[in-house]
Design a protein around this motif. Sequence first.
Motif, short mmCIF file in Angstrom:
data_model
loop_
_atom_site.label_atom_id
_atom_site.label_comp_id
_atom_site.label_asym_id
_atom_site.label_seq_id
_atom_site.Cartn_x
_atom_site.Cartn_y
_atom_site.Cartn_z
N GLY A 158 0.81 -1.21 0.00
CA GLY A 158 0.00 0.00 0.00
C GLY A 158 0.84 1.26 0.00
N HIS A 159 1.86 1.31 0.86
CA HIS A 159 2.72 2.49 0.94
C HIS A 159 3.53 2.66 -0.35
CE1 HIS A 159 2.16 4.42 4.72
NE2 HIS A 159 2.34 3.32 5.43
N THR A 160 4.01 1.57 -0.91
CA THR A 160 4.82 1.67 -2.13
C THR A 160 3.99 2.19 -3.30
OG1 THR A 160 6.24 -0.16 -1.42
CG2 THR A 160 6.28 0.40 -3.75
N VAL A 161 2.81 1.63 -3.49
CA VAL A 161 1.95 2.05 -4.60
C VAL A 161 1.62 3.53 -4.48
CG1 VAL A 161 -0.35 1.80 -5.62
CG2 VAL A 161 0.98 -0.24 -5.02
N TYR A 162 1.29 3.98 -3.27
CA TYR A 162 0.90 5.38 -3.10
C TYR A 162 2.11 6.31 -3.25
CZ TYR A 162 -2.02 9.25 -1.61
OH TYR A 162 -2.73 10.42 -1.60
N THR A 163 3.26 5.89 -2.73
CA THR A 163 4.46 6.72 -2.84
C THR A 163 4.88 6.89 -4.29
OG1 THR A 163 5.26 6.00 -0.67
CG2 THR A 163 6.89 6.93 -2.17
N HIS A 165 3.18 6.86 -6.95
CA HIS A 165 2.24 7.50 -7.88
C HIS A 165 2.52 9.00 -8.00
CE1 HIS A 165 -0.19 9.62 -4.85
NE2 HIS A 165 -0.88 10.15 -5.85
N SER A 188 9.46 14.83 -4.82
CA SER A 188 8.16 15.01 -5.47
C SER A 188 7.88 16.47 -5.79
CB SER A 188 7.06 14.46 -4.57
OG SER A 188 5.80 14.70 -5.13
N THR A 192 3.48 16.82 -0.32
CA THR A 192 3.27 15.48 0.24
C THR A 192 3.12 15.51 1.76
OG1 THR A 192 5.67 15.12 0.42
CG2 THR A 192 4.62 14.44 -1.64
N TYR A 195 0.50 13.12 3.24
CA TYR A 195 0.91 11.72 3.15
C TYR A 195 2.06 11.43 4.11
CZ TYR A 195 2.70 7.33 1.31
OH TYR A 195 3.14 6.05 1.20
#
Length: 316
Positions: A158-163, A165, A188, A192, A195
């Motif tokens: 979950g953290h990897t996918v969101y980071t 993106h 980024s 952020t 997040y």
Amino acid sequence: MELWNSTVGTGFILVGILDGSSSPELLCATITAMYFLALTSNGLLLLVITMDARLHVPMYLLLRQLSLIDLLFTSVVTPKAVVDFLLRDNSISFGGCALQMTLALMLGSTEDLILAFMAYDRYVAICHPLNYTIFMNPKVCWLMVSTSWILASLTAIGHTVYTMHFPFCMSQEIRHLLCEILPLLRLSCENTSQYELMVYVTGVTFLLLPLSAIVTSYTLILFTVLHMPSNEGKKKALVTCFSHLTVVGMFYGAATFMYVLPSSFHSTKQDNIISVFYTIVTPALNPLIYSLRNKEVIGALRRVLSRYILPAHPTF
């Protein structure tokens, strides 16, 4: 600043501790030696616990999981860091960065939970020895292991996918030994902060809840040990607990610095030193801490070596 699309053939550049060291060759040799020590010590401990039936009890099954995690964790980071330094190529692809982040988060979170379950195992063994086989039977042990891996995997993915993106435009240089959330978020283009707060809350929850369980377990253990009539029983209990508490202190000390302390306490150099500690040094030391003063492990190691590895003496 112009955006660069890191998903299309463009990755990142890892600028770790080897790049900013005054003696990079010596540091690289030291890290390599620590990595081989981690492979050897964790590999032997895995072999011994797997091959010796006397160690097929919850305490050592959990310890086997810890050794497996340490071996994998250091292998996710160290070989790439050393090879990159030798080849003078610190690049990592977008997919490679995401994979490294997922594995590092998953293994670190799993170790966090396994250490808490190991503390519970010691609590049951010392405070409720007559009910140990009920509270810590093999089914319960494997439920603990499965829960640790599943929760850690879901959190990491979950953290990897969101980071990943987020769009990145500040730089391609990740000033860290490996791809981790906070160093990557600094690149980024978007805000952020919300997040980062979520990452902070998740980190605190994932660390403080297991740590609270560990502190509670060892407080109860201490009261029980102090009331033991036998000095030999006190000594054996304290030696076993001291090994675990040493590992807990090293892991949670580094994890607290990285994920609990506010960003104002962080610097690139400090973060890189801490990352070396928990990805390279700790995995090398953990099996030594558990094994050197553990008579059961030493005895099992001798039996396994004499039975399966060392050649039998010829008879004439």
